[in-house]
Scaffold this active site. Structure first.
Site, short mmCIF file in Angstrom:
data_model
loop_
_atom_site.label_atom_id
_atom_site.label_comp_id
_atom_site.label_asym_id
_atom_site.label_seq_id
_atom_site.Cartn_x
_atom_site.Cartn_y
_atom_site.Cartn_z
N TYR A 143 0.82 -1.21 0.00
CA TYR A 143 0.00 0.00 0.00
C TYR A 143 0.86 1.26 0.00
CZ TYR A 143 -4.01 -3.00 1.08
OH TYR A 143 -5.00 -3.97 1.04
N LYS A 194 3.36 -15.57 2.20
CA LYS A 194 3.30 -16.30 0.93
C LYS A 194 4.76 -16.57 0.55
CE LYS A 194 0.88 -17.85 -2.59
NZ LYS A 194 0.09 -19.07 -2.48
N ASP A 226 -3.19 -18.25 1.35
CA ASP A 226 -4.33 -18.93 0.71
C ASP A 226 -4.89 -20.02 1.64
OD1 ASP A 226 -1.82 -19.95 0.25
OD2 ASP A 226 -2.22 -20.67 -1.77
N ASP A 250 -5.50 -6.91 5.63
CA ASP A 250 -6.68 -6.18 5.17
C ASP A 250 -7.75 -7.18 4.69
OD1 ASP A 250 -8.31 -4.16 4.36
OD2 ASP A 250 -7.11 -3.54 2.65
N ASP A 254 -11.35 -8.82 6.80
CA ASP A 254 -12.73 -8.70 6.28
C ASP A 254 -13.37 -10.07 6.19
OD1 ASP A 254 -12.62 -5.97 6.08
OD2 ASP A 254 -13.39 -5.89 4.04
#
Ligand code: NAD
Length: 359
Positions: A143, A194, A226, A250, A254
């Protein structure tokens, strides 16, 4: 003399004004019970600031936040400002505040209230008693990495890119924070990365092993993001503390939000070296703004986190959590968690109702 705390309130956009107002009612009740004074100041950010002064994060807001003991924010953004230049978008206010206040860790607790088990899309027996804490890195990663907006490359193809970059100090301070907070809980840390494909994740994993893995009090496991996304819905109870980078945090938070029944339920705290920022994890929900149907409990629980982490008022924070529990057990619901047989209430009634349970 009563102890006095300076709190900056930022409504932002959409449902921001309604949900922050509800939290303020509860904070006033707490102030009364604990004989402290909350000195509230309003500051602008997001679309409301663009409309008022032309930028999403005015310097006056940054200054007010820096001087405050804590900041409580609703949410920013909405279709009205979707056409503005990327650097002037309302969401830049959040990124800017995180930078200006050096907020490098975001805490997102996911607790499932028994009264809401029926609203979880997952099987009640799989989510009952879920109590996990997502620790998200907040001040680095993709970001904030170098961006190239869409351009035509030398091969004639349109491209765009974002850079995922992490430094050792950034990861070390996050892991040291995680180590301390995990010791106050069930002492199990799941680090999500990852590392099979990303170099930044391999550095992440190495430092995590050095700091958390070397601590004999803590149990450490690594999960690829994942797999973690899958485990989060299969068996959320397996998690205690989940630590991850900015973008994975992030998205995972959610996903985890639905476990609790509604995205409107979840609070967050962004902490760093200075003033901390507290906000619900959802956005400005422009689709329901101004209708008195938004769920303000995530904001009210964010105010509870503020009492705990910034104002040293843990008992008052517990009062609020307990009051939310009683409110839900009594059958009060905003529209997002309503079904026939329950008591539907408007956003503007929630603060008073919760306050009644703070004795
Ligand atoms: P959103 O979280 O605002 O809404 C997603 C869905 O959840 C909507 O259907 C909405 O009605 C519902 N919802 C959200 N909060 C709710 C609440 N408290 N009570 C009941 N229902 C609720 O996400 P979005 O629609 O993707 O984004 C809307 C705007 O918010 C965008 O401009 C986005 O950039 C911005 N945003 C801001 C923040 C922030 O301020 N920190 C975070 C995320 C998104």
């Amino acid at each position: 003399m009563n102890k006095e705390y300076k709190i900056v309130l930022i409504n932002g956009d959409g449902i921001g004004e309604e949900i922050v107002a509800a939290a303020k009612v509860v904070l006033e009740k707490v102030a009364n019970k604990y004989q402290v004074k909350f000195d509230f100041t309003r500051a602008l950010a997001g679309g409301e600031a663009i409309d008022a002064v032309g930028v999403p994060l005015p310097d006056t807001t940054i200054e007010a936040c820096k001087k405050a003991d804590a900041v409580l924010l609703g949410a920013v953004g909405g279709p009205k400002w979707d056409h503005v230049a990327p650097k002037l978008r309302p969401e830049q206010a959040i990124l800017g505040l995180r930078k200006a206040l050096s907020l490098y860790v975001n805490l997102r607790p996911i607790k499932v209230f028994d009264a809401l088990l029926e609203f979880s899309p997952l099987k009640p027996e799989n989510v009952a008693d879920t109590d996990l804490l997502i620790v998200r890195e907040l001040n680095g990663g993709i970001y904030y990495g170098e961006k190239k907006e869409a351009y035509i490359d030398t091969d004639g193809v349109e491209k765009a890119s974002d850079l995922e970059i992490y430094s050792r100090p950034e990861i070390e301070r996050l892991m040291n924070f995680t180590k301390n907070i995990a010791k106050l809980r069930n002492k199990k840390v799941t680090s999500v990365d990852k590392a099979n494909v990303l170099a930044s994740s391999r550095l992440w994993r190495k430092i995590t092993n050095d700091i958390i893995g070397q601590d004999s009090e803590l149990e450490l496991e690594h999960l690829y993001v994942d797999n973690c996304a899958m485990q989060m819905v299969l068996k959320p109870k397996q998690f205690d503390v989940v630590v991850t980078n900015n973008i994975f945090g992030d998205i995972l938070s959610d996903e985890a939000a639905v476990i609790a029944g509604s995205i409107g339920m979840l609070p967050s705290a962004s902490l760093g070296d200075g003033t901390a920022l507290y906000e619900p994890i959802h956005g400005s929900a422009p689709d329901i703004a101004g209708q008195n149907i938004a769920n303000p409990l995530g904001t009210i629980l964010s105010a509870a986190m503020m009492l705990k982490y910034s104002l040293n008022m843990s008992e008052a924070a517990e009062d609020i959590e307990q009051a939310v529990k009683c409110f839900l057990q009594a059958g009060y619901r905003t529209a997002d968690l309503y079904r026939p047989g329950l008591k539907k209430v408007g956003t503007n009634e929630v603060g008073e109702l919760i306050s009644q349970y703070i004795k």
